[in-house]
Motif scaffolding. Structure first.
Motif, short mmCIF file in Angstrom:
data_model
loop_
_atom_site.label_atom_id
_atom_site.label_comp_id
_atom_site.label_asym_id
_atom_site.label_seq_id
_atom_site.Cartn_x
_atom_site.Cartn_y
_atom_site.Cartn_z
N GLU A 130 -45.97 14.26 66.66
CA GLU A 130 -45.56 14.02 68.05
C GLU A 130 -44.67 15.16 68.56
O GLU A 130 -44.67 15.46 69.75
CB GLU A 130 -44.84 12.67 68.18
CG GLU A 130 -45.74 11.47 67.89
CD GLU A 130 -47.01 11.47 68.73
OE1 GLU A 130 -46.91 11.71 69.96
OE2 GLU A 130 -48.10 11.25 68.17
N ARG A 160 -48.33 2.45 75.40
CA ARG A 160 -47.99 3.60 76.23
C ARG A 160 -46.59 3.44 76.83
O ARG A 160 -45.79 4.37 76.85
CB ARG A 160 -49.05 3.74 77.34
CG ARG A 160 -49.01 5.02 78.13
CD ARG A 160 -50.05 5.03 79.25
NE ARG A 160 -49.97 3.86 80.13
CZ ARG A 160 -49.02 3.69 81.06
NH1 ARG A 160 -48.08 4.58 81.23
NH2 ARG A 160 -49.02 2.59 81.81
N ARG A 197 -44.49 15.31 72.55
CA ARG A 197 -44.03 13.99 73.01
C ARG A 197 -42.60 13.70 72.53
O ARG A 197 -41.93 12.83 73.05
CB ARG A 197 -45.00 12.90 72.55
CG ARG A 197 -44.81 11.61 73.28
CD ARG A 197 -46.08 10.82 73.56
NE ARG A 197 -46.85 10.49 72.39
CZ ARG A 197 -47.75 9.49 72.36
NH1 ARG A 197 -47.95 8.74 73.43
NH2 ARG A 197 -48.44 9.25 71.28
N LEU A 232 -46.05 2.42 68.31
CA LEU A 232 -46.03 3.57 69.22
C LEU A 232 -47.35 4.34 69.23
O LEU A 232 -47.63 5.08 70.17
CB LEU A 232 -44.90 4.53 68.81
CG LEU A 232 -43.48 4.00 69.06
CD1 LEU A 232 -42.45 4.81 68.27
CD2 LEU A 232 -43.15 4.04 70.55
N TRP A 264 -43.18 4.28 74.88
CA TRP A 264 -42.67 5.66 74.82
C TRP A 264 -41.58 5.93 75.85
O TRP A 264 -40.69 6.75 75.63
CB TRP A 264 -43.83 6.67 74.95
CG TRP A 264 -44.53 6.83 73.64
CD1 TRP A 264 -45.67 6.18 73.24
CD2 TRP A 264 -44.12 7.64 72.53
NE1 TRP A 264 -45.98 6.55 71.95
CE2 TRP A 264 -45.06 7.45 71.50
CE3 TRP A 264 -43.04 8.51 72.31
CZ2 TRP A 264 -44.96 8.09 70.26
CZ3 TRP A 264 -42.94 9.16 71.09
CH2 TRP A 264 -43.89 8.94 70.08
N VAL A 305 -38.46 5.21 74.18
CA VAL A 305 -38.07 6.26 73.23
C VAL A 305 -37.39 7.37 74.02
O VAL A 305 -36.30 7.83 73.69
CB VAL A 305 -39.29 6.83 72.47
CG1 VAL A 305 -38.89 8.05 71.63
CG2 VAL A 305 -39.93 5.76 71.60
N HIS A 306 -38.02 7.76 75.12
CA HIS A 306 -37.54 8.92 75.87
C HIS A 306 -36.22 8.66 76.58
O HIS A 306 -35.40 9.56 76.73
CB HIS A 306 -38.61 9.38 76.86
CG HIS A 306 -39.81 9.95 76.18
ND1 HIS A 306 -41.10 9.77 76.63
CD2 HIS A 306 -39.92 10.68 75.04
CE1 HIS A 306 -41.94 10.38 75.80
NE2 HIS A 306 -41.25 10.94 74.83
#
Ligand SMILES: [Zn+2]
Length: 470
Positions: free
Chosen positions: A361, A308, A366, A281, A311, A314-315
């Protein structure tokens, strides 16, 4: 007042902190008795207690649960053992681990599991569980390991690294026929079956091409294990998981295209849990130019573009867990890779930087606090059925990490507890905002301001909560 709350004097109160959970972030006090959370109260009401920790200005999160690390013990203790490894955990805010079966011998039967527990339980500072290896050569031992208390199965699709066959007994799928059988047996249990996903045939093809060019430089490692190897292995596994009904876990995922497949199969109802790691990540293959063999890992670091894109997963909640894949080796073992990258073992330490890197983060915006609690503890406890763990709630174990977000500091390898700190090159010197300042295991402080004060033997062996548990 105390009686009204049904609380006689408790053992410990953590007061004034900001409590972090996946559903809310709120100010409050936490009361602990006999190692268990017995009350969460308004700021205004502080229950009477033997001991009180003032967490004013700090965040209080449930202790990190780290389900992907390699501590080697009882073999290769020069790389790491259960004491040095769990001291590193305590320093990094980790209170529970699930340790992978690569060892000599590997955990591949009920007997090897019991021997491993016996060998390490007097050494562990924190609570610990184990996986059992599931390979072509121990299919008949999988169910006895489930019975004996493993947290899940672990299987490698790539072949064992040359010279390390003993460490990988019962750990290789070998071919698709065996992979299918591993899934059939895993489906008879309620345990997740974990897979290292790189297709062995494709690895052979690409490594063969790189070697045919005479390349042994660090970047040759990257080129020998392209993204397609992970994508194909993921597709194959998920199709078989759908067919067999096994619960599967995709370990240390490094490609957006692999994750896209997982999203597709999840929508079809396949039970899939997913890990990624800080290295995928936050780093990219360019980092291998500076760190050489110390940045060698499997799967390898990817492009900035892939990093990139990870992520997004993850979100959107595709990735359930962020784990270390902490893999300790000796400096001498890693340095061989400067001459021939294919001779260096893969892996990097990570126990003391997992939470700090993720706090950074949060500071950067983020990650939210809620996401952090989910990714580092709550999802993990749910997936492994650790009913006592993973959330600040009444009745759960009093495992906490206290965090000071006002501290700005530099990662400093000289301060680390891991025995493999000599191989820690990837995040050394990074500027971090946010620091774990106390780690608490079942109501007892085991780390304070970076100093580990827990004792070996205080960690307990844990196994999944039985399914019919009320
Ligand atoms: Zn691993």
């Amino acid at each position: 007042m105390e009686e009204e709350f049904g609380l006689s004097r408790v053992d410990l109160v953590i007061k004034g902190g900001t409590i972090v959970r996946s559903d809310a972030v709120f100010k409050g006090n936490i009361a602990v008795k006999d190692g268990v959370i017995v009350a969460i109260t308004d700021e205004a009401f502080v229950p009477a207690s033997e001991e009180c920790i003032d967490a004013t200005g700090q965040y209080v999160m449930t202790g990190v649960i780290e389900p992907h690390l390699h501590l080697r013990d009882p073999s290769k203790n020069e790389r790491e053992d259960f004491t040095s490894g769990t001291m590193a955990c305590a320093a990094g805010g980790i209170t529970t681990i699930v340790e992978h079966p690569v060892s000599t011998p590997s955990v591949h039967s009920a007997t090897t599991l019991r021997n491993r527990i016996e060998a390490v339980q007097h050494k562990s500072l924190i609570d610990f569980g184990f996986y059992g290896g599931a390979g072509y050569d121990n299919l008949d031992l999988m169910l006895e390991m489930a019975e004996a208390g493993i947290m899940g199965f672990k299987t490698f699709l790539p072949a064992s690294p040359p010279g390390r066959e003993q460490e990988f007994i019962g750990l290789n799928a070998k071919d698709d026929g065996f992979l299918y059988q591993i899934l059939e047996i895993a489906a008879k249990t309620d345990l997740p079956a974990l897979f290292h996903l790189e297709d062995n045939t494709l690895l052979q093809l690409f490594e063969g091409r790189v070697r045919a060019q005479g390349r042994k430089d660090p970047m040759a490692h990257i080129d020998s294990r392209p993204e397609i190897a992970e994508i194909v292995a993921t597709a194959k596994l998920l199709a078989m998981a759908q067919d067999t009904g096994a619960k599967v876990q995709l370990v240390h995922m490094s490609t957006d295209r692999g994750l896209e497949l997982a999203k597709f199969y999840r929508k079809q109802g396949v039970s899939i849990s997913i890990e990624s790691c800080p290295q995928y990540l936050l780093l990219s293959k360019e980092d291998m130019e500076a760190a050489g063999p110390f940045a060698k890992m499997n799967p390898p670091l990817r492009s900035k573009e892939t990093q990139r894109k990870l992520w997004n997963y993850v979100h959107d909640g595709t990735i359930d867990m962020i784990v270390t894949d902490h893999s300790p080796f000796l400096v001498s073992e890693k340095e061989i890779g400067y001459e021939d990258i294919f001779k260096a073992p893969p892996g990097h330490p990570g126990l003391e930087t997992l939470l700090p890197l993720m706090l950074n983060e949060v500071a950067n915006g983020r990650l939210t606090w809620q996401q952090l609690s989910s990714l580092l503890a709550e999802n993990v406890a749910r997936i492994y059925r650790m009913d006592q763990k993973g959330r600040i709630d009444i009745g759960k174990d009093a495992d906490f990490v206290l965090i000071d977000m006002k501290q700005e500091w530099k990662v400093d390898v000289s301060q680390m507890y891991t025995r493999s700190k000599g191989t820690f090159k990837l995040f050394d010197g990074w500027n971090i905002k946010g620091k774990p300042v106390k780690t608490i295991l079942r109501g007892k402080v085991i780390m304070e301001n970076g100093e580990v004060i827990g004792k070996p033997g205080e960690g307990r062996f844990i196994r999944p909560t039985p399914k019919n548990h009320a």
